[in-house]
Structure formats: structure tokens, C-alpha cells
Enzyme design. Structure first.
Site, PDB file in Angstrom:
ATOM      1  N   HIS A 390     123.608  33.807  96.905  1.00  0.00           N
ATOM      2  CA  HIS A 390     122.429  33.873  97.039  1.00  0.00           C
ATOM      3  C   HIS A 390     122.126  33.825  98.683  1.00  0.00           C
ATOM      4  CE1 HIS A 390     118.392  33.677  95.661  1.00  0.00           C
ATOM      5  NE2 HIS A 390     118.263  33.051  96.158  1.00  0.00           N
ATOM      6  N   GLU A 391     121.791  33.250  99.599  1.00  0.00           N
ATOM      7  CA  GLU A 391     121.784  32.404 100.458  1.00  0.00           C
ATOM      8  C   GLU A 391     122.392  32.732 101.510  1.00  0.00           C
ATOM      9  OE1 GLU A 391     118.726  30.666 100.126  1.00  0.00           O
ATOM     10  OE2 GLU A 391     118.926  29.701  98.601  1.00  0.00           O
ATOM     11  N   HIS A 394     120.184  36.152 101.782  1.00  0.00           N
ATOM     12  CA  HIS A 394     118.898  35.491 102.481  1.00  0.00           C
ATOM     13  C   HIS A 394     119.525  36.031 103.312  1.00  0.00           C
ATOM     14  CE1 HIS A 394     115.872  35.158  99.542  1.00  0.00           C
ATOM     15  NE2 HIS A 394     116.835  33.775  99.580  1.00  0.00           N
ATOM     16  N   HIS A 397     120.078  39.567 105.141  1.00  0.00           N
ATOM     17  CA  HIS A 397     118.521  40.547 105.246  1.00  0.00           C
ATOM     18  C   HIS A 397     118.357  39.724 106.203  1.00  0.00           C
ATOM     19  CE1 HIS A 397     115.184  41.542 102.807  1.00  0.00           C
ATOM     20  NE2 HIS A 397     115.386  42.547 103.952  1.00  0.00           N
TER      21      HIS A 397
END
Length: 599
Positions: A390-391, A394, A397
Site C-alpha cells: 500500500h505505502e 503512494h 505515485h
């Protein structure tokens, strides 16, 4: 599980993030901070001259961009230092001083936006023709002008800027109190050993197969929050009051409108989410009934919500194994994507394990020049594997936006911030499901998928509804006491989990441990982003290269377009409630499959 947490200096360097890539030492940070102050003073000399010519406007905007870029770099560094050990007084002092200096600079240059807003549209178009270089700021200027009804006079903007440090105090106070000052009791684990409860250990202890461990952990953990609930209610009330103050000052109808308009999103998106999820609570209640049946209990309690319902599958996942699994799961995104992830693993982007005083939870952060760093509190379970990927979403991105946009457009809006992270999670889930032939393991993964929906769509929407209700209460003049906040939260919890869940009294005070309630209507975006990510991930797996290309274009978009429009590039239209309903339909289908698999 270690009995006590290690001190920061006891953690192996290879398991920590490498902040030396930002600043070699405190002295170099201090030097850059001094340079930022000088840049702020120079920019302040532009007061009264911002728009006197096309060139002066361009010079002002370029100076402002350079200043913000440097301040962001300084801030990321000192924030990371502060979070890695919230008990380190030196780092806390640096962080607080940085906040004060930033507030002062903000006050000194607060005239810029009001002066730009005095420009008439025709004159601004002339400036674009006179100075073609100004075109690079057209998107930024248009977004500023969009907010014209909510920008005040130079004097009032300076006053609000002066007040910004005071307004941030509730958030800072809560963070220090929650992470550094709260001490939790010990609990006897399933092996008969005494373990100190902490923020990072709470969920792993709640996952225990021993119900006594779960119950005692739950009761002891929340007893601490109840003990300080009046203090925490006062802090939260102060946070909401500053939101109301700023919303009124900027002529917004309410705090919700102020929050969403700031990121160029309609409040209808927020309300669509809450309304659609409320219309689908029957699916959540069905999940609760399934959990109750599979655990084989007469009563399902809130301390039973984290423990695996498929026994004998959960295993410890060492961090090295987690990294290998992540690379395999992200393979559909292409070798170029994987290569950057490998660089992150090799170059210490990640602060891996919990230590004494370390901020709880996980996040990704970074400046335009720095690595996109990741803070974890990795304990080696399946949830941690999903948190890692998940991180990384980020961080990837951030990496794509920084490489695809100039500095003024690299920072993507929070509305789209959770799409990349959640897309990674879904790719991991689909990879794991595709690579198991074991019926029990498949059931375990399906349950984890359901828990992701529960935690991200339902739970975050419940949080969003809580924020909306408590802000409205304060706006209507009601006091946000500990009793009032606890009742609102308890009632919402009962509604969302349904009649087959015993909503234990302790759960009413859970509001006191949620740091995201200080993020100003942030959490709803977890749910909207999860819904969007379900569509994006499935398109990537079905279409391959064309969908990956669209997705990377989205990742590289930064804030160069309104967030809802940017998402349309990736194939999702959140002006409609349909993506949310589609995601909840997937939730229903997964429940059906797990029901069949566990008959």
C-alpha cells in the site's frame, strides 16, 4: 514478539530510512532553513508589485515555487526525524521551530494571492501574450482564481496566516500525546509471557487465536483512552473549532464545503459515498454473520473483529519474503515500475520496524528532491504485507508525479492519493488468489479481501460520517464532550456492524485513537479511492498494456488537472455513485464465495 520495544539507536541501520540523502547533519539542515528565511524575506519585498507587469508576476511565482519547494524539503526531513522517535526532544524542538518559521514566512508572503485576485481576466490574458513563459503557471493561476470568493483581503490573509500555527496546535498536541505520552499496560499472551501493549502491537494481539488475550488487550487498551477521554475530547473540540473558524472566515457554508472545495471536489461526492454505503449495510451485516458462524461463538464481540476466521493459515512473513512477494504481485505494471521499487528496497526508502517513541501506523512522504520515504511498524503478518505494498503505491505515485510534472504541479491532490496504494493492494490480493490451490488458504485470502473492504470502504465511511456529524454538532453550537463523542461513535458502530455484533462499551471511545480525525475530512477518500482502485486493478489484469499505460499517465498527472478529471484518464468517474456501488457488489460476491467455500 519482543517483550519491550527497542530504543531508536538499537535498531539496525539497514532497517531504517536513510535521511542522510536529504541532509548530512543538523548543521546542513539549519543552513538550508536560514536560506529559506532569506528567500522569504526577498519574496516579501514583492508586496504591492506582484502584478504590476507580466514579468513581475512571473518572477513572484517562480520565487514562490522555489521557496515552497525548499520548505517542503526541510519539512519532510524534520517531520521524519520527529516521527522516528517522538520522545527525542531535540527533533521535537526542530520540528516545532520549523513550524513557527514556516508560519512566519506564510504570514510575510500572504499578500501574493490577494494581489493576484485583483487582476482582471483580460489583463491576465495580456500578460500571457506578453510573457509566454507565464503559461507554465496558467493551471495554477486558474485554480487560484477559482477560489476567489474565499480569498480575503491582504490584511485578513495575513491575520489567518499568523493564526495558522495556533490552528495546528490541536493536531500537534494529539500526535505527541498519543504517540509519546500514552503508556499502555501489559497483557499475558497465549504463551504465558507478559507483553506490553502498544499502538503497533494492538492489532497483532487482537489477531490472537486466544480469545482471552483478545478480550484483555481490548479492555486494557481502551481503558487508557477512557482514562484520558476528557482531555482528548477537548483536543478534538479545539481542532473542530479551528476548522469552523477558518470556514467562516473564508465564507464557506460549513467545514465540509471548505475541505472539499480546497481540493476541487464537490461535497456531493462525499455525500454519495455515505448514502451508497448506508444503502449497502446489509452486506456488512451479512459479513458479520459469516464471521460469527466461522468463529463458532454464541456472541461476536468487537475484540473478535481482527482474528482470522480461517484457522491454521496465518503465518509469519519475514520482511525479506514480503519484498519478494511484492515484486511478483506488481509484475503486471511492467519492468520499469519494478525497477524503481527495487531501487527503493536497495536505497533504504523504508523505516521498517517499531521502536520506542516511533509514530504509530504507516505512511509515505517525500519532497521533490528526496526519496519517497515510507514509515512502517512491520510485525510480520499478512496485514503488514498489504501495508507495505500500500505505502509503496503512494511512493510510486509520488515518484511518477515528480518525474512527470514540474515542481508546482507534482503534488497530487489528496482525493486521488489513495488510488495508487489501494490498486497495489488489489493486485497483491489477485496475485495471491491466483497462486493458491489450497481451499483453506483461498478461504483465508477471501476473508482478508473482505476485511480490506470492511476496513477501507465501510470503516472509513463510518469515520467520514462521524466527522460530518461531529462537525455539524459543533457548528450548531453543541459541545463536543467525551460523553457526546462516545455516544455518536458507539451508535455509528452499532449501525455499521449490525445486530449480530455485540458493540462493547469500550468501542465507544475508539474515536480517541484515530489520528485521521485531525486530517480535515480526509478519510472518505480511502473509500472512494478503494472503489476506484477496484476498477483500475481489474482493468490492468484484464487489458494489460493499454490499461497500464493509462494508469501510468494518471500516476504522472500530479495536480495538473482537477482530481475527478484525472481519475477519468484511468477509466473511473466518481461524479457518479456507480463506482462505489460496483465495488460493494464485488464485496457481496466475495462474501458469497466464502460462504460456499466454508459450508
Amino acid at each position: 514478539m519482543a517483550k519491550t520495544l527497542p530504543a531508536r539507536d538499537q535498531v539496525a541501520p539497514e532497517d531504517t530510512w536513510d535521511l542522510s540523502k536529504m541532509y548530512a547533519d543538523r548543521e546542513s539542515w539549519e543552513a538550508d532553513l536560514g536560506q529559506a528565511r532569506e528567500m522569504g524575506k526577498k519574496l516579501a519585498e514583492q508586496e504591492g508589485h506582484v502584478c504590476e507587469s507580466a514579468r513581475s508576476l512571473l518572477d513572484t511565482l517562480r520565487q514562490q515555487t522555489a521557496l515552497y519547494r525548499k520548505l517542503h524539503h526541510l519539512g519532510v526531513y524534520v517531520s521524519c526525524l520527529s516521527d522516528q522517535d517522538t520522545g527525542n526532544d531535540t527533533h521535537q524542538e526542530m520540528n516545532q521551530r520549523f513550524g513557527s518559521i514556516t508560519a512566519g514566512i506564510g504570514s510575510d508572503i500572504s499578500f501574493i494571492t490577494p494581489e493576484i485576485l485583483e487582476l482582471e481576466a483580460a489583463r491576465l490574458e495580456d500578460y500571457y501574450r506578453q510573457c509566454p513563459e507565464l503559461e507554465e503557471y496558467r493551471i495554477d493561476l486558474e485554480d487560484t482564481l477559482r477560489l476567489k470568493p474565499h480569498i480575503l483581503s491582504k490584511e485578513m490573509e495575513k491575520l489567518l496566516a499568523d493564526a495558522s500555527e495556533i490552528c495546528s496546535n490541536p493536531d500537534q498536541t494529539y500526535a505527541i500525546f498519543n504517540n509519546a505520552d500514552l503508556t499502555f499496560p501489559e497483557v499475558e499472551d497465549e504463551n504465558g509471557e507478559m507483553v506490553q501493549i502498544s499502538q503497533g502491537r494492538f492489532v497483532p494481539l487482537e489477531e490472537s487465536a486466544d480469545r482471552r488475550v483478545r478480550r484483555e488487550t481490548f479492555e486494557k487498551f481502551y481503558s487508557v483512552y477512557k482514562q484520558y477521554s476528557h482531555t482528548l475530547a477537548s483536543i478534538y473540540s479545539g481542532h473542530v473549532k479551528q476548522l469552523i473558524f477558518n470556514a467562516k472566515a473564508r465564507h464557506y457554508e460549513n467545514t465540509l464545503e471548505a475541505a472539499v472545495n480546497g481540493v476541487n471536489v464537490s461535497s456531493q461526492v462525499y455525500r454519495n459515498l455515505i448514502e451508497t454505503v448506508n444503502q449497502n449495510l446489509d452486506k456488512m451485516h451479512r459479513y458479520v454473520r459469516l464471521r460469527k458462524r466461522l468463529l463458532g461463538v454464541d456472541e461476536l464481540h468487537m475484540y473478535d473483529i481482527y482474528t482470522p476466521i480461517i484457522a491454521g493459515v496465518s503465518k509469519e512473513i519475514p520482511f525479506a519474503e514480503a519484498k519478494e512477494t511484492v515484486l511478483k504481485a506488481l509484475a503486471p505494471l511492467g519492468e520499469d515500475y519494478l525497477q524503481v521499487v527495487r531501487e527503493g528496497f536497495a536505497n533504504r526508502w523504508i523505516d521498517v520496524y517499531e521502536n520506542k517513541g516511533k509514530r504509530s501506523g504507516a505512511y509515505s512522504t517525500g519532497s521533490y528532491e528526496s526519496y519517497p520515504y515510507i514509515l512502517l511498524n512491520y510485525t510480520g503478518n499478512m496485514d503488514n504485507l498489504f501495508t507495505l505494498i500500500h505505502e509503496l503505491g503512494h511512493s510510486m505515485h509520488t515518484w511518477h508525479s515528480n518525474h512527470g510534472q514540474p515542481p508546482m504541479y507534482a503534488g497530487y491532490r489528496i482525493f486521488v492519493a489513495e488510488v495508487a496504494s489501494t490498486c497495489n493492494e488489489i493486485l497483491l490480493m489477485e496475485y495471491l488468489l491466483a497462486h493458491t490451490t489450497d481451499k483453506k488458504e483461498r478461504a483465508f485470502l477471501l476473508n482478508h479481501y473482505l476485511d480490506s473492504f470492511k476496513g477501507t470502504v465501510y470503516r472509513q465511511t463510518m469515520f467520514a460520517e462521524y466527522e460530518m456529524i461531529t462537525n455539524r454538532m459543533a457548528e450548531e453550537g453543541q459541545s463536543l464532550t467525551a460523553e457526546a463523542l462516545t455516544k455518536v461513535y458507539y451508535d455509528l458502530n452499532s449501525k455499521y456492524y449490525g445486530p449480530d455484533m455485540v458493540s462493547d462499551p469500550e468501542i465507544g471511545v475508539e474515536w480517541a485513537r484515530i489520528p485521521h480525525f485531525y486530517y480535515n475530512f480526509y478519510v472518505y477518500q480511502y473509500a472512494t479511492s478503494f472503489s476506484a482502485a477496484v476498477a483500475v486493478a481489474h482493468n490492468i489484469l484484464k487489458e494489460g498494456a493499454p490499461a497500464v499505460e493509462r494508469y501510468k499517465k494518471f500516476l504522472s498527472g500530479g495536480c495538473s488537472m482537477p482530481p475527478v478529471e484525472l481519475l477519468k484518464i484511468a477509466g473511473v468517474d466518481l461524479t457518479s455513485a456507480q463506482p462505489i456501488q460496483d465495488a460493494l457488489d464485488v464485496f457481496g460476491q466475495v462474501i458469497e464465495e466464502l460462504e460456499e467455500l466454508t459450508k
